[in-house]
Design an enzyme around this catalytic site. Structure first.
Site, PDB file in Angstrom:
ATOM      1  N   LYS A  97     -26.268 -93.065  62.315  1.00  0.00           N
ATOM      2  CA  LYS A  97     -27.511 -93.818  62.094  1.00  0.00           C
ATOM      3  C   LYS A  97     -28.650 -93.244  62.923  1.00  0.00           C
ATOM      4  O   LYS A  97     -28.398 -92.666  63.988  1.00  0.00           O
ATOM      5  CB  LYS A  97     -27.287 -95.291  62.490  1.00  0.00           C
ATOM      6  CG  LYS A  97     -25.969 -95.860  61.922  1.00  0.00           C
ATOM      7  CD  LYS A  97     -25.692 -97.284  62.328  1.00  0.00           C
ATOM      8  CE  LYS A  97     -24.308 -97.732  61.889  1.00  0.00           C
ATOM      9  NZ  LYS A  97     -23.268 -97.639  62.914  1.00  0.00           N
ATOM     10  N   HIS A 130     -30.734 -97.641  61.635  1.00  0.00           N
ATOM     11  CA  HIS A 130     -29.875 -98.584  62.361  1.00  0.00           C
ATOM     12  C   HIS A 130     -30.480 -99.997  62.402  1.00  0.00           C
ATOM     13  O   HIS A 130     -29.790-100.973  62.132  1.00  0.00           O
ATOM     14  CB  HIS A 130     -29.639 -98.064  63.786  1.00  0.00           C
ATOM     15  CG  HIS A 130     -28.413 -98.626  64.433  1.00  0.00           C
ATOM     16  ND1 HIS A 130     -27.690 -97.938  65.369  1.00  0.00           N
ATOM     17  CD2 HIS A 130     -27.772 -99.810  64.268  1.00  0.00           C
ATOM     18  CE1 HIS A 130     -26.667 -98.689  65.748  1.00  0.00           C
ATOM     19  NE2 HIS A 130     -26.688 -99.817  65.100  1.00  0.00           N
TER      20      HIS A 130
END
Ligand code: NAP
Length: 279
Positions: A97, A130
């Site tokens: 991420k 994220h």
């Protein structure tokens, strides 16, 4: 492959119609045509040898998806464990991420290169934003699309995105995310968001599918677990599987790793799915 995204996963009919009975080798087909396993290993909180061993063991057991992030500080050992396993790179689905601190166009491109270097890989299977970060979401998403067209990332997605944020992407004419990774368990389930993602064929990936261990002793779950002679963890993961979700339980012990993958050989009846839904 098992098609899941377009299914009405919240409806009684879907559950009664036996929507998803995948085997361990089946994969969900994403809206970009790529295929993603239904069970993966979450790795938050594991570093060093603990993480290396958990990944090696998980791959022996049959896991083919590993979920990480730069903030977990374990990308190097995950890369090493996958290489040492001898399993072909194409067999293993690696997700990492872009961290909030790296959002923005150029910093996202750099963050991806840095993750690839730490993992020792030349491409990712799934790259996620994220956490949404006010003001930089669209710019970051543009960089994600670029990474995909450059072949550094096969699929791009988001995490912790609400319907409003997904709408924002759509209004901007951006690519539809392949995946939204959000917290899902029988105790945490945003029906509107799930319905929205299902309609747009955004595959839902459940993080903290075991409630971080907090609700494994809840009476309703234990009752169902006893009836099937399974553990509470297996009941929660089977519930996610029958909804067509990918789930990424984190486990560090061999027993937990085995248990969490051993959910393909039983089926929760409709009534028990409904009891879990009610939690
Ligand atoms: P989780 O997977 O719901 O729970 C992990 C906890 O459950 C650990 O303490 C683990 O213990 C225990 N456990 C695992 N299997 C068990 C079993 N069979 N029986 C009893 N206990 C068991 O929590 P999570 O780590 O928060 O979520 C999973 C993954 O999702 C993370 O590792 C991470 O990869 C991802 N995640 C993403 C985000 C995001 O913002 N995108 C946020 C949170 C998490 P042991 O370690 O001792 O086995």
């Amino acid at each position: 492959g098992v098609q899941t995204c377009a299914l009405p996963i919240w409806s009684k009919e879907a559950i009664m119609n036996d929507v998803a009975q995948p085997s361990p080798d089946d994969r969900a087909t994403l809206n970009d045509g790529n295929r993603m396993p239904f069970i993966g290993l979450g790795t938050w909180g594991m570093t060093g040898e603990t993480c290396y061993r958990a990944v090696r063991e998980s791959l022996k057991i049959g896991y083919r998806l590993i979920d990480t992030a730069p903030m977990y500080r374990n990308e190097e050992e995950i890369g090493r464990a996958i290489r040492d396993s001898g399993i072909g790179r194409d067999e293993v689905f690696i997700t990492t991420k872009v961290a909030s601190a790296d959002m923005g166009h150029d910093s996202t491109l750099k963050a991806c290169q840095d993750s690839l270097a730490r993992l020792g890989a030349d491409r990712l299977d799934l790259y996620l934003i994220h956490w949404p970060s006010g003001g930089r979401n669209l710019e970051t998403w543009g960089a994600m699309e670029e990474l995909r067209s450059r072949g550094l990332v096969r699929s791009i997605g988001v995490s912790n995105y609400t319907t409003d944020l997904l709408d924002e992407l759509q209004r901007a004419g951006a690519a539809v995310p392949a995946v939204n990774q959000i917290e899902i368990s029988p105790f945490v389930f945003d029906l509107d968001l799930a319905r929205y993602c299902s309609d747009k064929r955004i595959h839902l990936e459940a993080y903290s599918p075991l409630t971080r261990g907090n609700c494994l002793q809840e009476r309703e779950v234990l009752q169902i677990a006893n009836a099937y002679e399974r553990s509470s963890a297996q009941i929660m993961l089977r519930w996610a599987l029958q909804k067509g979700l990918t789930a990424i339980p984190k486990a560090s012990t061999l027993d937990h790793l085995r248990e969490n993958f051993n959910i393909f050989d039983f089926e929760l009846y409709f009534g028990d799915m409904a009891k879990l839904d009610a939690l």
